[in-house]
Design an enzyme around this catalytic site. Structure first.
Site, PDB file in Angstrom:
ATOM      1  N   HIS A 137      -3.603  -4.002   2.515  1.00 27.14           N
ATOM      2  CA  HIS A 137      -4.740  -3.602   3.347  1.00 27.14           C
ATOM      3  C   HIS A 137      -4.460  -3.653   4.837  1.00 27.14           C
ATOM      4  CE1 HIS A 137      -8.798  -2.557   4.328  1.00 27.14           C
ATOM      5  NE2 HIS A 137      -9.070  -3.728   4.873  1.00 27.14           N
ATOM      6  N   HIS A 142      -0.160   4.593  -0.169  1.00 23.15           N
ATOM      7  CA  HIS A 142      -0.732   5.657   0.667  1.00 23.15           C
ATOM      8  C   HIS A 142       0.032   6.971   0.514  1.00 23.15           C
ATOM      9  CE1 HIS A 142      -4.042   3.702   2.582  1.00 23.15           C
ATOM     10  NE2 HIS A 142      -3.301   2.728   3.062  1.00 23.15           N
ATOM     11  N   ASP A 191      -4.623   0.935  -2.731  1.00 25.00           N
ATOM     12  CA  ASP A 191      -4.439   2.000  -1.750  1.00 25.00           C
ATOM     13  C   ASP A 191      -3.234   2.864  -2.118  1.00 25.00           C
ATOM     14  OD1 ASP A 191      -6.695   1.277  -0.404  1.00 25.00           O
ATOM     15  OD2 ASP A 191      -5.709   0.780   1.490  1.00 25.00           O
ATOM     16  N   ASP A 251       0.835  -1.196   0.000  1.00 25.02           N
ATOM     17  CA  ASP A 251       0.000   0.000   0.000  1.00 25.02           C
ATOM     18  C   ASP A 251       0.881   1.262   0.000  1.00 25.02           C
ATOM     19  OD1 ASP A 251      -1.543  -2.213   0.713  1.00 25.02           O
ATOM     20  OD2 ASP A 251      -2.931  -0.992   1.892  1.00 25.02           O
ATOM     21  N   ASN A 259      -9.508  -0.210  -1.122  1.00 28.04           N
ATOM     22  CA  ASN A 259     -10.684   0.363  -0.479  1.00 28.04           C
ATOM     23  C   ASN A 259     -10.637   1.898  -0.449  1.00 28.04           C
ATOM     24  OD1 ASN A 259      -8.590  -0.297   1.625  1.00 28.04           O
ATOM     25  ND2 ASN A 259      -9.997   0.841   2.950  1.00 28.04           N
ATOM     26  N   HIS A 260      -9.435   2.471  -0.440  1.00 26.16           N
ATOM     27  CA  HIS A 260      -9.342   3.934  -0.446  1.00 26.16           C
ATOM     28  C   HIS A 260      -9.687   4.501  -1.820  1.00 26.16           C
ATOM     29  CE1 HIS A 260      -7.729   4.925   3.617  1.00 26.16           C
ATOM     30  NE2 HIS A 260      -7.508   3.618   3.592  1.00 26.16           N
TER      31      HIS A 260
END
Length: 245
Positions: free
Chosen positions: A190, A27, A54, A25, A80-81
């Site tokens: 995740h 981010h 993500d 991820d 999911n983001h």
């Protein structure tokens, strides 16, 4: 004109000329990715980078992460983001809820720009499948209980889709790994881990790049090699000045 159907699972041939990497991820931690790509001497003409999703939120470089989608060597799945951004852009979810899980970087974005990002992200598949037989590996965001054949069928219920984006049962010890006996090695993220960890068929490679003490991890697919770096170390080492391939 009939709109194009977006595949929920996308298939890729085996890379016979270069290497395949998978990154945890992001981010918004693009400087850490710059550093790792330099470390592995990533060759954009032969190598490919798969992302477990993500790309955005929490870190400081979400828009730079979204720009990776334009790179011909970069292949992401929906996280999911990203799914949350799409819901906000479509008016199905309030911005304030998204801001609560790290979306505050978008507070100054116009609705038009947000819709643009939402349209782009909505075209990402839920899973990517690379190769066949013993060479095969899968990439998805959270978790999947089923076989390769189930994944290939790409006929997911609402609950299954939710699980692929938000599920944590396997990572938290509440899922049965035996349900993955006919699932090829599957890279996911995740749920942040201290180190890369395999549970059942799934290899969890999110090591919390955005948080204190966390790091971004890159692995070479189907091999034991892995590379990790904190955002702070990457920047001290001059990663912000590195050009992406």
């Amino acid at each position: 004109m009939t709109p194009a159907i977006v595949p929920t699972v996308e298939h890729h041939d085996v890379n016979r000329t270069g290497r395949d990497f998978v990154v945890g991820d992001l981010h918004g931690c693009v400087d850490a990715l710059r550093y790792l790509l330099r470390e592995v001497e990533f060759d954009p003409s032969r190598d490919r980078l798969f992302s477990v999703g993500d790309l955005i939120d929490r870190g400081t470089q979400s828009e730079e992460a979204l720009a990776l989608l334009d790179k011909p060597w970069f292949y992401a799945v929906l996280g999911n983001h990203e799914d949350t951004l799409c819901a906000v852009a479509d008016g199905r979810l309030r911005r304030q809820w998204w801001y609560g899980i790290g979306g505050t970087w978008a507070a100054e974005l116009s609705d038009e720009k947000l819709r643009h990002y939402g349209q782009r992200l909505s075209r990402l598949p839920l899973a990517r499948v690379v190769g066949t037989g013993r060479e095969r590996f899968n990439v998805l965001h959270a978790e999947f209980f089923g076989t390769d054949a189930d994944l290939d069928l790409a006929d997911f219920s609402v609950d299954e889709r939710q699980q692929m984006l938000w599920g944590r049962r396997l990572a938290m010890g509440n899922g049965d790994p035996s349900r993955q006996r006919s699932l090829s090695l599957t890279y996911c993220g995740h749920t942040p881990m201290r180190e890369v960890q395999q549970i059942g068929a799934q290899v969890f490679i999110d090591t919390g790049a955005f948080g204190p003490g966390g790091k971004l991890t890159l692995v070479e697919a189907r091999k034991i090699e892995r590379w990790s770096v904190t955002v702070e170390t990457a920047r001290v080492e001059g990663a912000a000045a590195l050009a992406l391939p």
